[in-house]
Design an enzyme around this catalytic site. Sequence first.
Site: not given
Length: 412
Positions: A184-186
């Site tokens: 989700s960060d990437l």
Amino acid sequence: MTDASLKKALGHIRVLDLTRVLAGPWCAQNLADLGADVIKIERPDTGDDTRHWGPPYLKDAEGRDTAEAAYYLAANRGKRSVTLDIATPEGQEIIRQLARVSDVVLENYKVGQLKKYGLDYASLRREKPDLIYCSITGFGQTGPYAQRAGYDFIVQGMGGFMSLTGERDDLPGGGPQKAGVAISDLMTGMYSTIAVMAALTHRDRTGEGQYIDMALLDVQVAMLANMNTNYLASGNAPRRWGNAHPNIVPYQTFATSDGHIIVAVGNDGQYRRFVETGGRPELATDDRFATNPMRVRHRDTLVPLLAEMVKTKSRQEWIDALEMAGVPCGPINNLDDVFENPQVEARGLRIDLPHPHGGTVKLVGSPMKMSVTPPQYEMPPPLLGEHTAEVLREVLGKSEEEIAVLTGKRII
């Protein structure tokens, strides 16, 4: 604009990067790879949290650990590091000065935190009306969860990903599972990159800047793709299938005599060639298995038969035979295998950059292949505050005396 900058897709763009950890730095690194001048603002003494997320750490020329954690190195090449205390009026004024000569501001502070410092979009827009300002948070700037801190792991669960990932509940090891990387960060970093590029294009056509509100939860929900539409079309929440596919059979991993392979059969012809290669042609003529809808319906009967078949040969024997038969397949590699893979080597995914600590830093190059303005790797991930004086001098025109005063006050 110089000839060198014309060879960089974003050689005319300056990015003021107020982000840390992963989603924001990943976006900023993409922009840096494409030639943008990215100025990374960090806290004096400590810097980006991920500088300390080790071991492992980068080793110097003598093989000793440095202060640069491998986690930090993954998302920060090509940037210039400036240490600055933005909690002080002097630090806030320097941010405003840098914003005036920047095209993009990236930030991932808690909702409302930068407004206290006069560094929110509304404030900086008054300094530079065509500014593009991208905020990255866990849950966005609006809604009942806006004030919550957002962490990738939590968002993977909250956004539905972990309900789809992991072995089936009725099999050994069944249960929800997070991804092996912070997806989700990437993915938020990637979506943010696209949004910034779109906003730059709009600005170049109209002269109008804009605000971009990115949220990890939004991205996590959006990236579920066909699983979302499977649910919306049927009203039934998809369940975990482990390494299998809910709509295609066989499309999963199988144990060979000495390892595992992935078989990704996409049509009935490929399925027929798969079982013929395994010496079980009758599995293609059986009415229960002849078409994909029937194979999905009779999955629990068919898959054990295929598993027994696959165990009769080694991993490499299967890969060689299936490639010759035109059946999509592949190994499950560890990272030793990945970086020794001739295709990975041919595509230049491993890069080495000289580092101030001596020796080189080993990194993974951008997957963006462009014929005229390819990504360029001119600078390794910076040391903490490595470019503070340089940026203040070259970008803001500050004198050595002014820089010395700021240093003495511990503003920088």
